[in-house]
Enzyme design. Structure first.
Site, mmCIF file in Angstrom:
data_model
loop_
_atom_site.group_PDB
_atom_site.id
_atom_site.type_symbol
_atom_site.label_atom_id
_atom_site.label_comp_id
_atom_site.label_asym_id
_atom_site.label_seq_id
_atom_site.Cartn_x
_atom_site.Cartn_y
_atom_site.Cartn_z
ATOM 1 N N ASP A 299 -10.222 0.848 -4.381
ATOM 2 C CA ASP A 299 -9.091 0.925 -3.450
ATOM 3 C C ASP A 299 -8.353 2.241 -3.682
ATOM 4 O O ASP A 299 -8.986 3.265 -3.921
ATOM 5 C CB ASP A 299 -8.186 -0.294 -3.605
ATOM 6 C CG ASP A 299 -7.469 -0.659 -2.309
ATOM 7 O OD1 ASP A 299 -6.782 0.210 -1.741
ATOM 8 O OD2 ASP A 299 -7.584 -1.809 -1.856
ATOM 9 N N ASN B 198 -10.329 4.675 1.562
ATOM 10 C CA ASN B 198 -9.412 4.535 0.439
ATOM 11 C C ASN B 198 -9.668 5.639 -0.585
ATOM 12 O O ASN B 198 -10.555 6.471 -0.418
ATOM 13 C CB ASN B 198 -9.576 3.159 -0.228
ATOM 14 C CG ASN B 198 -8.632 2.116 0.350
ATOM 15 O OD1 ASN B 198 -7.436 2.357 0.478
ATOM 16 N ND2 ASN B 198 -9.166 0.959 0.703
ATOM 17 N N GLU C 126 0.845 -1.211 0.000
ATOM 18 C CA GLU C 126 0.000 0.000 0.000
ATOM 19 C C GLU C 126 0.874 1.253 0.000
ATOM 20 O O GLU C 126 2.079 1.201 0.191
ATOM 21 C CB GLU C 126 -0.912 0.032 1.238
ATOM 22 C CG GLU C 126 -2.266 -0.625 1.054
ATOM 23 C CD GLU C 126 -3.220 0.192 0.194
ATOM 24 O OE1 GLU C 126 -2.788 1.224 -0.376
ATOM 25 O OE2 GLU C 126 -4.383 -0.199 0.067
#
Length: 299
Positions: free
Chosen positions: A204, A154, A24
């Site tokens: 996301d 997100n 991430e």
């Protein structure tokens, strides 16, 4: 609008074969040609020089999820218990501001710097507990909580002029749009639903290019979706791992896309069926990207 199952193949390479449990938070320091990203659950910070492909992995004492450049010598790290300043010369960490440090049930997640230098960042439940997360803004060193009661925050990103902010809750698969003061990066109106993702995969991490196009990683969909400023999906670009998590513009002309992935929640059989799981990729997409903005910690 592209059909939901229309996914394009573009030239793609593996930047790092290290398999991130939960890759991430990629960002790119254009001044030194270096990309940074995290394995949140693996407690690792990755450092990659894009021109040479050299990758270093730094162990961390806690879970961290995002990084913003302060200046040539310092970075701001978003961690499970708050914000830390990291010194590039030796990797030393110094506490800057605690955030939910007394809440052992949460950790940090998505983040992005607004064109004004204000940092938006988020928290969520370690087990994706319903409505346990929130989105915060760090404006000139002052912290404010913008949006509470989010399950999996997100897609924090901003229009090039700073007048629009975006964020999503992956649990509801809805991306929101909110008007902002371009000078501060703070909301001046209500957030409203903007994109409602249906079909395979979830919204996301995301980033916006110079033309205002939104590049959004689709968790569980193995791709990056490209949306125009009206929310219309233009293209979907394949990522060689099912759980694509977050993109960032990289390279000397910021035309390439670094995409992190993850194997979180996948058993041995699922990982075997997804041979690219957890690796970090570069997609040659001819994007009109822009450099990340430095976070401002003071006036």
């Amino acid at each position: 609008m592209a059909p939901d199952d229309a996914i394009e193949d573009v030239p793609t390479s593996v930047l790092s074969a290290e398999r991130c449990h939960l890759g991430e938070g990629p960002t790119y320091d254009a001044a030194i040609g270096t990309a940074w990203w995290f394995d949140i659950l693996g407690r690792k910070l990755f450092e990659a020089h894009i021109a040479t492909g050299s990758v270093k992995i730094h162990g961390l004492p806690w879970m961290a999820s995002a990084l913003a450049r302060i200046d040539a010598a310092r970075q701001l790290i978003v961690t499970e218990d708050g914000l830390y300043i990291r010194y590039l010369a030796d990797g030393r960490m110094a506490p800057f501001l605690p955030v939910e440090a007394d809440n052992a049930a949460t950790r940090s997640n998505d983040a992005r710097v607004h064109p004004s230098g204000t940092l938006w960042f988020s928290t969520m439940g370690r087990k994706a507990d319903p409505r346990a997360g929130a989105i915060y803004a760090l404006h000139r060193g002052q912290l404010s909580r913008l949006y509470p009661d989010i399950t999996i925050p997100n897609a924090i990103c901003f229009s090039p002029d700073g007048a629009i902010g975006y964020f999503a809750d992956t649990a509801t698969n809805v991306m929101h749009r909110v008007p902002l003061d371009p000078a501060t990066g703070l909301p001046v109106g209500d957030a409203v639903p903007f994109i409602r993702r249906q079909g395979i995969g979830g919204i996301d991490g995301a980033v916006v290019d110079r033309d205002g196009l939104i590049w959004n990683a689709r968790w569980g969909g193995g791709c990056v979706d490209l949306y125009d400023p009206s929310g219309r999906r233009l293209r979907s670009l394949r990522v060689p791992a099912r759980q694509s998590s977050c993109p960032a513009f990289v390279g000397s002309d910021l035309s390439r896309l670094l995409v992190t992935t993850a194997w979180e929640g996948m058993d041995e059989r699922a990982r075997a069926a997804d041979p690219g799981h957890g690796q970090t990729y570069i997609l040659d997409v001819a994007a009109r990207g822009h450099a990340e903005v430095d976070v401002r910690l003071g006036p």
